[in-house]
Structure formats: structure tokens, C-alpha cells
Design a protein around this motif. Structure first.
Motif, PDB file in Angstrom:
ATOM      1  N   LYS A  94      -4.290  19.153  27.802  1.00 12.58           N
ATOM      2  CA  LYS A  94      -3.956  18.188  28.866  1.00 12.58           C
ATOM      3  C   LYS A  94      -3.444  16.823  28.309  1.00 12.58           C
ATOM      4  N   LEU A  95      -4.927  16.342  27.509  1.00 14.05           N
ATOM      5  CA  LEU A  95      -3.881  14.655  26.632  1.00 14.05           C
ATOM      6  C   LEU A  95      -2.834  14.747  26.565  1.00 14.05           C
ATOM      7  N   LYS A  96      -1.820  15.550  25.767  1.00 12.98           N
ATOM      8  CA  LYS A  96      -0.281  15.847  25.212  1.00 12.98           C
ATOM      9  C   LYS A  96       0.569  16.224  25.910  1.00 12.98           C
ATOM     10  N   GLY A  97      -0.239  16.322  27.169  1.00 13.88           N
ATOM     11  CA  GLY A  97       1.246  16.982  28.573  1.00 13.88           C
ATOM     12  C   GLY A  97       1.394  18.116  27.712  1.00 13.88           C
ATOM     13  N   VAL A  98       0.740  19.098  27.208  1.00 14.26           N
ATOM     14  CA  VAL A  98       1.190  20.593  27.182  1.00 14.26           C
ATOM     15  C   VAL A  98       1.258  20.930  28.461  1.00 14.26           C
ATOM     16  N   GLU A  99       1.574  22.079  29.485  1.00 15.27           N
ATOM     17  CA  GLU A  99       2.030  22.880  30.267  1.00 15.27           C
ATOM     18  C   GLU A  99       1.529  24.626  29.871  1.00 15.27           C
ATOM     19  N   TYR A 111      -4.745  22.326  15.479  1.00 17.29           N
ATOM     20  CA  TYR A 111      -3.501  22.738  15.392  1.00 17.29           C
ATOM     21  C   TYR A 111      -2.360  21.676  17.063  1.00 17.29           C
ATOM     22  N   ILE A 112      -3.468  21.701  18.038  1.00 12.62           N
ATOM     23  CA  ILE A 112      -2.708  21.063  18.728  1.00 12.62           C
ATOM     24  C   ILE A 112      -2.255  19.652  18.535  1.00 12.62           C
ATOM     25  N   ASP A 113      -3.058  18.393  18.057  1.00 15.24           N
ATOM     26  CA  ASP A 113      -2.428  17.304  17.151  1.00 15.24           C
ATOM     27  C   ASP A 113      -1.986  17.311  16.639  1.00 15.24           C
ATOM     28  N   GLU A 114      -1.509  18.381  15.166  1.00 18.02           N
ATOM     29  CA  GLU A 114      -0.511  18.259  15.013  1.00 18.02           C
ATOM     30  C   GLU A 114       1.221  19.136  14.838  1.00 18.02           C
ATOM     31  N   VAL A 115       0.599  20.081  16.432  1.00 18.82           N
ATOM     32  CA  VAL A 115       2.867  20.545  16.704  1.00 18.82           C
ATOM     33  C   VAL A 115       2.324  19.334  18.143  1.00 18.82           C
ATOM     34  N   TRP A 116       2.200  19.027  18.453  1.00 10.35           N
ATOM     35  CA  TRP A 116       1.850  17.965  19.885  1.00 10.35           C
ATOM     36  C   TRP A 116       2.114  16.514  19.138  1.00 10.35           C
ATOM     37  N   SER A 117       2.652  16.514  18.581  1.00  6.00           N
ATOM     38  CA  SER A 117       2.454  15.156  17.513  1.00  6.00           C
ATOM     39  C   SER A 117       2.862  14.125  18.397  1.00  6.00           C
ATOM     40  N   GLY A 131       3.599  13.868  21.500  1.00  4.61           N
ATOM     41  CA  GLY A 131       3.350  13.363  22.995  1.00  4.61           C
ATOM     42  C   GLY A 131       1.766  12.818  23.458  1.00  4.61           C
ATOM     43  N   ALA A 132       1.653  12.030  22.709  1.00  2.00           N
ATOM     44  CA  ALA A 132       0.470  11.286  22.782  1.00  2.00           C
ATOM     45  C   ALA A 132      -0.257  10.756  21.927  1.00  2.00           C
ATOM     46  N   PRO A 133      -1.186   9.359  21.985  1.00  2.00           N
ATOM     47  CA  PRO A 133      -1.640   8.741  20.462  1.00  2.00           C
ATOM     48  C   PRO A 133      -2.510  10.440  19.673  1.00  2.00           C
ATOM     49  N   ALA A 134      -2.272  10.195  18.522  1.00  2.00           N
ATOM     50  CA  ALA A 134      -3.012  11.225  17.495  1.00  2.00           C
ATOM     51  C   ALA A 134      -4.497  11.505  17.794  1.00  2.00           C
ATOM     52  N   PHE A 135      -4.920  12.242  17.751  1.00  2.00           N
ATOM     53  CA  PHE A 135      -6.462  12.774  18.537  1.00  2.00           C
ATOM     54  C   PHE A 135      -7.355  11.974  16.367  1.00  2.00           C
ATOM     55  N   LEU A 136      -6.316  12.648  15.053  1.00  2.00           N
ATOM     56  CA  LEU A 136      -7.006  12.264  14.561  1.00  2.00           C
ATOM     57  C   LEU A 136      -6.932  10.814  13.959  1.00  2.00           C
ATOM     58  N   PRO A 137      -7.445   9.795  13.111  1.00  2.00           N
ATOM     59  CA  PRO A 137      -6.366   8.357  12.473  1.00  2.00           C
ATOM     60  C   PRO A 137      -6.094   9.007  11.984  1.00  2.00           C
ATOM     61  N   VAL A 138      -4.426   7.218  11.148  1.00  2.20           N
ATOM     62  CA  VAL A 138      -4.007   8.027   9.980  1.00  2.20           C
ATOM     63  C   VAL A 138      -4.678   7.637   8.953  1.00  2.20           C
ATOM     64  N   LEU A 191      -3.255  22.158   1.634  1.00  3.73           N
ATOM     65  CA  LEU A 191      -2.948  22.321   3.038  1.00  3.73           C
ATOM     66  C   LEU A 191      -1.858  22.907   3.498  1.00  3.73           C
ATOM     67  N   PRO A 192      -0.788  23.902   3.659  1.00  2.00           N
ATOM     68  CA  PRO A 192       0.269  24.576   4.416  1.00  2.00           C
ATOM     69  C   PRO A 192       0.487  23.132   5.043  1.00  2.00           C
ATOM     70  N   VAL A 193       2.331  23.297   4.918  1.00  2.00           N
ATOM     71  CA  VAL A 193       2.927  22.282   6.068  1.00  2.00           C
ATOM     72  C   VAL A 193       2.837  22.874   7.438  1.00  2.00           C
ATOM     73  N   ASP A 194       3.376  23.956   7.509  1.00  2.00           N
ATOM     74  CA  ASP A 194       2.953  24.766   8.805  1.00  2.00           C
ATOM     75  C   ASP A 194       1.778  24.957   9.756  1.00  2.00           C
ATOM     76  N   ALA A 195       1.885  24.404  10.635  1.00  2.00           N
ATOM     77  CA  ALA A 195       0.322  23.938  11.843  1.00  2.00           C
ATOM     78  C   ALA A 195       0.503  25.041  11.827  1.00  2.00           C
ATOM     79  N   HIS A 196       0.082  26.271  12.046  1.00  3.64           N
ATOM     80  CA  HIS A 196       0.140  27.686  12.817  1.00  3.64           C
ATOM     81  C   HIS A 196      -1.254  28.112  10.870  1.00  3.64           C
ATOM     82  N   ALA A 197      -0.237  27.558   9.927  1.00  4.69           N
ATOM     83  CA  ALA A 197      -0.265  28.751   8.548  1.00  4.69           C
ATOM     84  C   ALA A 197      -1.437  27.453   7.785  1.00  4.69           C
ATOM     85  N   ARG A 198      -1.277  26.291   8.520  1.00  4.04           N
ATOM     86  CA  ARG A 198      -3.214  25.396   8.047  1.00  4.04           C
ATOM     87  C   ARG A 198      -4.423  25.599   8.668  1.00  4.04           C
TER      88      ARG A 198
END
Lengths: 232, 232
Positions: free
Chosen positions: A25-30, A74-80, A82-89, B87-94
Motif C-alpha cells: 500500500k505504501l508503494k501504491g501497488v495494486e 523485495y517490494i522496496d527494491e522492485v517498486w523503488s 513508488g514511494a520513498p525507499a523503506f531502507l535509507p541510502v 547479492l545478485p542485481v535481480d530483486a527476485h534472485a536477491r
């Protein structure tokens, strides 16, 4: 009709499922929520998580991802975008968030299970250890939030998601076991944080009222071990 | 003389420490190993990891990072140009690598503790469950390595590091408990993988011979609970 691109296999009372819903929901993913039946495990679940056979599982274009904190990353990495990153830089700040999220899952679930009566153990000891954990998290909040709204600062972060997903059950076991855990006198910032985050649009529907958890516990008490001790 | 920029607080027999040493060596990072005394906890350790008081702790310019898998990810993120990414680049593989690394730490350490006698539990059951876990990892290896040398493919990855760090103790408990775990007939690819990775220049010095672990177990058996059940 074809399957949704993103599906979540779960049950609403599982904190581990709740965190996946919040992250999406945070990333706005349906997504489609594929609800399990209490006390059974669907063919889809068994096939999607053959190793642990536990909820939640995220299915992304049919590919399963298990273990809730791994799913959140995974959600944070894929929908990067969609919203502020969950994990800091910053790598150290990332490690700190991961450390506390792991702490949350090490300390809270077992104490909650004891307090709601689905695991054996001393109630007083469990309440004491849960209070001590919340006290440490109060101190961590002061350090990590730096006076801002969330553990993640201005936006909801990884540790916010990890911890808030347990808040429904923490409030429920306060009623079930007759203890005070989210005590304004002892953990004022954590109580304010919980109120603030539980009212967030991405969270408000994912965490029902404590009474609904209590009702679930009364109705399905004997089933709640497999539900509430799933994949971390 | 000033302190080293990178220090590791640990004890050589801890698999959780071993994985941090391997990760640093793979990245070519120079570090100082600050060895704890068996059965005590140094002031530096207590100050660096006040929450869990457990090894390993990585100190980077004095900033502590705890929980070994989190430390390995930190090393991967900070020294990103030092070697192929863990860790690999691909989110699923990670997510898949993270899933199996967590599986390793969920299943192996407790069974190893029982087999070397530092935790109570049925030896036969522990050996059975450890064998079953290795069998699943054998299957995972076939999927993940895709015929290459490591779980990470051509280069040593996150799951390689997480799993190989337990190999010294797996071989040691084979001797202590008189069981066969790394069985060429049952897990041939895993046995070949372990031989290959244990001979890798970044690994060879970090994992002593099984006899050294056995000797440690005989000498310090009563101390090994706090040493070998540290931060995951």
C-alpha cells in the motif's frame, strides 16, 4: 480473467502478512489478497512455499517470495519509484534498521503468543520481556527518528513496517492478559508513533481494531499457532 | 598508533564470526581481528553490542554493526567495488538468496549445538533434521548455481558465505557424534561445493580443520553456549 500480477497469500490477523500489505500500500501497488482458510493450508500455499508452508507469500507474476521481512525488502527494491525507499541510502543506517527489525521479530512474537495463550510460558515473564523490548524500542526511536515522525524519519521505513505490524496484537494481548504494554508513562514516544502510524492511509485498513484480534483469538485460539507463528 | 579502520570482535570458532571474516577477505578489506576471551565478554563487546552482547561485531571507523548476516550485507554495500557483489542485481534472485541464508541459520545452528552436546535434545532427531536441511540445500544448489561453481554462480555469493561458515562445525560434529552429514552419496554437489569453497583463498584460513573445532569443543564445551549461539 487473468490472475493479478501481484497476489498475497495470507490471513488478516498475521502480523507477518500485515506488514506485506502495508508495504504494498505504501508503494501504491495494486494486489489481490488471497485469503487462506484458518487451520488449513491451500494447495497454492503449499506449492508456493514448500519449504516452510507458511504465510505470507507474495506472488509476483507467479513467482513466489516468502519470509515477510525479505518480502518487504523485495517490494522496496522492485517498486523503488513508488514511494520513498523503506531502507535509507547510507549503509550503516540500513544495517541499524535491519538490526532493529530482526530484534522486533526475535522478541515480540513469542511474548505475544504466550500472552494470548497459544504458547506455553510464564505470562508475567512474557509481559516483562515485552515491556523491556518496547522500552529499548522507545530509546531506539529517539535515536533513529531524530525528532521526526517515524523510525524512518519523515517517511515510513523498514523498521516502522516491521514493528507496526505487531501493534494490533500488542493491543489485543493487553486486553486478553490484562496488562499494560503501550504505556504512555513509560514509552510515550512509541505510543505516539503507534497512534500516528496506525492512522496512516497505508496502515489504517491493514490493522483492525484490537477487539477484532481478541475476537479472532477467542474463536480460533486453537488454530492460531500455525497462523501466528509463520515465516518471519 | 591509531585503531584500524575496520575491526572485528569475535572468536575463531563462531560460524557467525567466520562469515564476517570471509566477507571481508573476499572484498580485500584489511581488518584487525579483536579476539574475545572464551567465556568472558570484553568491555568493548558490551559497549559495541549492548542489546545482544554477542559476537560478531564489525567496527567500521568505530561504528558498530551487529548480527552477522546484516554485517555481510553491510560489507557488500560499503565495499561494492572490491569484488563481485554478494547479492545478485535481480530483486527476485536477491530474495531467494536471503531466503536460503535465513533457512541455514534457522536449521543448522541448533542441530549442531545438540550434536556437539551444548544444547539438550535428541541426537538422532537433530542429525535427521540436519541431513534433511542439507538435502534441501543440495536441491537449492542445483537451482541456484545453474551448473556453476557456487550458489552465487561464478562468484562467491551471500548464501555461499552464510552456509560455508557452518561447514567447520558440521564436519566437527560428524566426528563428535559419529554421524555422516556431508554424505557424497546423498548430497554430492554440496560436498563438492564445500570442498571447492573451503579451498578458496578467502575461506581457507577462516575455517580451521574439523579437528581444531573438536579440540575446542572438548576444551571449552561448557563455555560454548554463549560463543556458538551468538547473534545470527
Amino acid at each position: 480473467m487473468s490472475e493479478a500480477a501481484v497476489r498475497v497469500i495470507g490471513l488478516w490477523p498475521s502480523p507477518f502478512v500485515i506488514r506485506v500489505l502495508i508495504a504494498l500500500k505504501l508503494k501504491g501497488v495494486e494486489f489481490e489478497f488471497v485469503e487462506e482458510v484458518v487451520g488449513r493450508k491451500s494447495e497454492l500455499l503449499l506449492r508456493s512455499n514448500p519449504v516452510h508452508k507458511k504465510i505470507p507469500v507474495l506472488l509476483h507474476h507467479g513467482k513466489p517470495i516468502s519470509e515477510s521481512l525479505i518480502v518487504v525488502q523485495y517490494i522496496d527494491e522492485v517498486w523503488s519509484s513508488g514511494a520513498p525507499a523503506f531502507l535509507p541510502v547510507d549503509a550503516h543506517a540500513r544495517a541499524v534498521q535491519r538490526f532493529w527489525a530482526q530484534y522486533v521479530d526475535d522478541k515480540l512474537p513469542w511474548a505475544i503468543r504466550i500472552l494470548k495463550g497459544t504458547d506455553d510460558g510464564g505470562m508475567e515473564q512474557a509481559a516483562g520481556q515485552l515491556s523491556a523490548a518496547l522500552q529499548l524500542l522507545e530509546e531506539a526511536f529517539a535515536q533513529l527518528s531524530q525528532g521526526k515522525r517515524y523510525f524512518g524519519g519523515d517517511s515510513v521505513g523498514y523498521l516502522d513496517i516491521a514493528l507496526v505490524s505487531h501493534v494490533g496484537w500488542v493491543k489485543a494481548v493487553e486486553k486478553i492478559a490484562g496488562v499494560t504494554l503501550l504505556d504512555k508513562a513509560k514509552v510515550p514516544n512509541l505510543v505516539a508513533w503507534a497512534d500516528r502510524l496506525c492512522a496512516h492511509p497505508a496502515v489504517v485498513d491493514a490493522i483492525p481494531d484490537a477487539d477484532k484480534f481478541v475476537e479472532f483469538s477467542v474463536t480460533y485460539g486453537s488454530f492460531s499457532k500455525p497462523i501466528n507463528a509463520p515465516a518471519k
